[in-house]
Design a protein around this motif. Structure first.
Motif, mmCIF file in Angstrom:
data_model
loop_
_atom_site.group_PDB
_atom_site.id
_atom_site.type_symbol
_atom_site.label_atom_id
_atom_site.label_comp_id
_atom_site.label_asym_id
_atom_site.label_seq_id
_atom_site.Cartn_x
_atom_site.Cartn_y
_atom_site.Cartn_z
ATOM 1 N N THR A 153 8.865 -1.972 8.218
ATOM 2 C CA THR A 153 8.569 -1.305 6.870
ATOM 3 C C THR A 153 9.217 -0.895 5.805
ATOM 4 O O THR A 153 10.611 -0.952 6.220
ATOM 5 N N GLU A 203 8.096 -4.170 13.733
ATOM 6 C CA GLU A 203 8.384 -4.435 12.157
ATOM 7 C C GLU A 203 9.344 -3.541 11.318
ATOM 8 O O GLU A 203 8.975 -2.481 10.985
ATOM 9 N N ALA A 227 -3.584 2.145 9.911
ATOM 10 C CA ALA A 227 -4.996 2.110 9.759
ATOM 11 C C ALA A 227 -5.858 2.853 10.794
ATOM 12 O O ALA A 227 -7.062 2.997 11.162
ATOM 13 N N THR A 244 -4.532 6.652 13.228
ATOM 14 C CA THR A 244 -3.947 6.889 14.578
ATOM 15 C C THR A 244 -5.848 7.162 15.102
ATOM 16 O O THR A 244 -6.964 6.987 14.904
ATOM 17 N N SER A 293 -2.030 10.725 8.433
ATOM 18 C CA SER A 293 -3.886 10.917 8.536
ATOM 19 C C SER A 293 -4.351 11.600 7.378
ATOM 20 O O SER A 293 -5.629 11.140 7.038
ATOM 21 N N THR A 315 5.901 2.325 3.413
ATOM 22 C CA THR A 315 5.672 1.077 2.511
ATOM 23 C C THR A 315 5.577 -0.396 2.758
ATOM 24 O O THR A 315 6.312 -0.801 2.344
ATOM 25 N N LEU A 351 0.859 -1.212 0.064
ATOM 26 C CA LEU A 351 0.204 -0.086 0.133
ATOM 27 C C LEU A 351 1.311 1.557 -0.086
ATOM 28 O O LEU A 351 1.623 1.882 0.743
ATOM 29 N N GLY A 352 1.103 1.774 -0.987
ATOM 30 C CA GLY A 352 1.715 3.347 -0.807
ATOM 31 C C GLY A 352 0.561 4.709 -0.849
ATOM 32 O O GLY A 352 0.325 5.650 -1.794
HETATM 33 C C1 LIG Z 1 4.424 0.258 11.493
HETATM 34 C C2 LIG Z 1 4.158 0.947 10.487
HETATM 35 C C3 LIG Z 1 3.361 0.436 9.199
HETATM 36 C C4 LIG Z 1 2.241 0.936 8.055
HETATM 37 N N1 LIG Z 1 2.328 0.430 7.090
HETATM 38 C C5 LIG Z 1 1.409 1.321 5.719
HETATM 39 C C6 LIG Z 1 1.884 0.713 4.463
HETATM 40 O O1 LIG Z 1 1.857 -0.118 4.210
HETATM 41 N N2 LIG Z 1 0.675 1.904 3.959
HETATM 42 C C7 LIG Z 1 0.829 3.370 3.903
HETATM 43 O O2 LIG Z 1 0.225 3.709 2.909
HETATM 44 N N3 LIG Z 1 0.943 4.098 5.222
HETATM 45 C C8 LIG Z 1 1.220 3.067 6.637
HETATM 46 N N4 LIG Z 1 2.049 3.256 7.670
HETATM 47 C C9 LIG Z 1 1.027 4.877 7.718
HETATM 48 C C10 LIG Z 1 0.266 4.875 8.464
HETATM 49 O O3 LIG Z 1 -0.554 5.164 8.401
HETATM 50 C C11 LIG Z 1 0.294 6.996 8.853
HETATM 51 O O4 LIG Z 1 1.529 6.464 9.927
HETATM 52 C C12 LIG Z 1 -0.535 6.813 9.998
HETATM 53 O O5 LIG Z 1 -1.693 7.347 8.958
HETATM 54 C C13 LIG Z 1 -0.539 8.172 10.423
HETATM 55 O O6 LIG Z 1 0.541 9.317 9.887
HETATM 56 P P1 LIG Z 1 1.719 9.806 10.009
HETATM 57 O O7 LIG Z 1 2.474 9.172 10.980
HETATM 58 O O8 LIG Z 1 2.281 10.784 9.134
HETATM 59 O O9 LIG Z 1 1.414 10.789 11.531
HETATM 60 P P2 LIG Z 1 0.410 12.092 11.160
HETATM 61 O O10 LIG Z 1 -0.825 12.338 10.181
HETATM 62 O O11 LIG Z 1 1.842 13.538 11.199
HETATM 63 O O12 LIG Z 1 0.266 12.615 12.787
HETATM 64 C C14 LIG Z 1 1.402 12.966 14.221
HETATM 65 C C15 LIG Z 1 -0.276 13.092 15.131
HETATM 66 O O13 LIG Z 1 -1.218 14.060 14.836
HETATM 67 C C16 LIG Z 1 -2.558 13.171 15.263
HETATM 68 N N5 LIG Z 1 -3.363 13.995 13.951
HETATM 69 C C17 LIG Z 1 -3.367 13.938 12.528
HETATM 70 N N6 LIG Z 1 -4.009 14.344 11.920
HETATM 71 C C18 LIG Z 1 -4.858 14.833 13.233
HETATM 72 C C19 LIG Z 1 -6.528 15.208 13.736
HETATM 73 N N7 LIG Z 1 -6.811 15.710 12.316
HETATM 74 N N8 LIG Z 1 -7.166 15.578 14.092
HETATM 75 C C20 LIG Z 1 -6.977 14.825 15.976
HETATM 76 N N9 LIG Z 1 -5.115 14.553 16.022
HETATM 77 C C21 LIG Z 1 -4.785 14.602 14.473
HETATM 78 C C22 LIG Z 1 -2.070 12.146 15.145
HETATM 79 O O14 LIG Z 1 -3.338 11.601 15.437
HETATM 80 C C23 LIG Z 1 -1.123 11.720 15.643
HETATM 81 O O15 LIG Z 1 -0.949 11.904 17.125
HETATM 82 C C24 LIG Z 1 1.861 2.289 8.385
HETATM 83 C C25 LIG Z 1 2.504 2.958 9.918
HETATM 84 C C26 LIG Z 1 3.579 2.225 10.815
HETATM 85 C C27 LIG Z 1 3.813 2.556 12.132
#
Ligand SMILES: Cc1cc2nc3c(=O)[nH]c(=O)nc-3n(C[C@H](O)[C@H](O)[C@H](O)COP(=O)(O)OP(=O)(O)OC[C@H]3O[C@@H](n4cnc5c(N)ncnc54)[C@H](O)[C@@H]3O)c2cc1C
Length: 386
Positions: free
Chosen positions: A207, A205, A367, A369, A132, A157, A123-124
């Motif tokens: 990644t 994990e 999936a 936060t 988020s 990814t 998944l990219g």
């Molecule tokens: C082990 C692992 C595997 C993963 N695998 C994949 C994968 O295969 N493919 C893929 O595409 N992604 C993957 N992800 C990414 C994952 O989906 C993102 O890390 C996640 O969506 C959060 O995005 P971010 O890390 O950029 O944090 P951010 O979005 O920058 O968030 C930072 C903080 O701000 C908070 N926040 C953000 N927006 C809001 C809001 N609107 N209201 C309140 N609080 C907010 C968040 O809850 C968090 O605490 C993976 C992540 C991990 C850790």
């Protein structure tokens, strides 16, 4: 109220229960924990052979036409033992989108192999500045005749280093609101210009960061209409948002109880007789039960034709936070002993507590936060304004 899942689901459980326990030998488990990669080609092939890889798909696609409750049982049994399910689960999740949206040519080329466990799809979606808020994706796709030229960077990814394709969210239009300028592609990983860099997380994990440097992709790999990528994405995100971690809490509770029965305190009294220990075990067992029931409710809703828009996120939110909370409580109760790693032969309960504590960190992030899940519940479940 009847919370049982039915005779056919329970018959399947017995079969899967034996299969996964036979497969997950100590050696396999240790290799999976050491690499941090939730994929094993032999395991995926064995699932495909039994019709369990795409169990919910019709027989003509290699499935068994299983209902959502049976699929839940499959997932419960596999996640309980930490079986290598991420790569095949993501691949079949993307297959569902391909089946719904892609051209017949792409379906014919990709789906038979994906559903037979012969290829992996990563998944990219996420980027350094778009996690988020995934609709803020900046990875650019520019049209050049019958081809697209893709440039940008994806973060997290998972399994990209093993994948045959990446299901890629790109920006094709910067002149419209962000959700309206996105397009999805299924990019073959063998294309020139793709670079994959490992990222090892605290949760254990592995990644990746994935770079796309002027990657040329034929238009036939576009999944859905140009600028309609958001609509395509939401089909797959709904499944992700309904994840649950009840079985992992259950296994944690089992390990903690075994520890409490085996160990004695400084005065030789069994730890299980200590009221603090019993209270902690009781909380853990209750959280496991609530988590399993929340996920069953979301599954039951899906089975009756209702999209569990708020109930799926409730299951993911509660169970992921409960997993971390209980692992922390147990570490506090057991003391520094609990922090001995899986790889340390003298670790209590084979290091299960320590591994779960670290593993739980990722569950409240990927999936969606916890904060994002709360927003979804507030808006879609309670009808509150954004
Ligand atoms: C082990 C692992 C595997 C993963 N695998 C994949 C994968 O295969 N493919 C893929 O595409 N992604 C993957 N992800 C990414 C994952 O989906 C993102 O890390 C996640 O969506 C959060 O995005 P971010 O890390 O950029 O944090 P951010 O979005 O920058 O968030 C930072 C903080 O701000 C908070 N926040 C953000 N927006 C809001 C809001 N609107 N209201 C309140 N609080 C907010 C968040 O809850 C968090 O605490 C993976 C992540 C991990 C850790």
């Amino acid at each position: 109220m009847d919370f049982r899942l039915g005779a056919s689901a329970e018959a399947l459980r017995a079969e899967v229960h034996d299969f996964v326990r036979d497969f997950m030998t100590h050696e396999v488990e240790e290799r999976l924990y050491r690499t941090g990669v939730s994929h094993d080609a032999e395991y995926t092939a064995a699932l495909a052979e039994r019709g369990w890889l795409a169990a919910g798909w019709p027989v003509e696609w290699g499935g068994q036409g299983r209902d959502p409750l049976e699929l839940l049982v499959l997932a419960e049994e596999m996640t309980y033992v930490d079986a290598p399910t991420i790569a095949p689960t993501v691949t079949t999740m993307v297959s569902k989108v391909i089946h719904a949206v892609a051209t017949d040519e792409v379906k014919r080329e990709v789906l038979p192999k994906a559903l037979a466990g012969e290829i992996i799809v990563a998944l990219g979606f996420s980027e350094p500045e778009a996690g988020s808020d995934v609709a803020a994706a900046q990875t650019r796709a520019l049209r050049d005749g019958d081809e697209w030229v893709i440039s940008g960077q994806k973060m997290f990814t998972t399994n990209a280093h093993l994948a045959d394709y990446v299901f890629l969210l790109t920006r094709t239009n910067t002149a419209v609101p962000k959700h309206k300028g996105l397009t999805m592609f299924l990019v073959p990983m063998k294309q020139d210009g793709i670079e994959v860099q490992a990222v090892y997380t605290l949760s254990g994990e592995r990644t990746n960061i994935t770079y796309f440097n002027d990657v040329r992709v034929d238009d036939r790999w576009r999944i859905g209409e140009v600028d309609q990528g958001w609509r395509v994405m939401t089909v797959s995100l709904q499944d992700e948002h309904s994840a649950g971690f009840g079985t992992r809490i259950d296994r944690l509770a089992e390990a903690a109880e075994a520890w409490a029965r085996d160990e004695v305190d400084g005065e030789g009294r069994p730890r299980i007789d200590d009221p603090d220990v019993r209270e902690c075990l009781g909380r853990c067992a209750t959280d496991a039960e609530v988590s399993l029931l929340l996920q069953r409710r979301a599954t039951w809703l899906a089975e009756t034709g209702t999209v569990p828009e708020a109930e799926g996120p409730m299951s993911k939110l509660f169970s992921s936070e409960a997993l971390g909370r209980n692992a922390e409580d147990l570490v506090e109760l057991m003391g520094p002993e609990a922090l001995r790693s899986y790889f340390e032969p003298t670790a209590p309960q084979n290091g299960r507590i320590e591994h779960t504590l670290r593993y739980s960190l990722g569950t409240t992030i990927y999936a969606g936060t916890s904060e994002v899940q709360r927003n979804i519940i507030a808006q879609r479940g309670l009808g509150l304004p954004r």
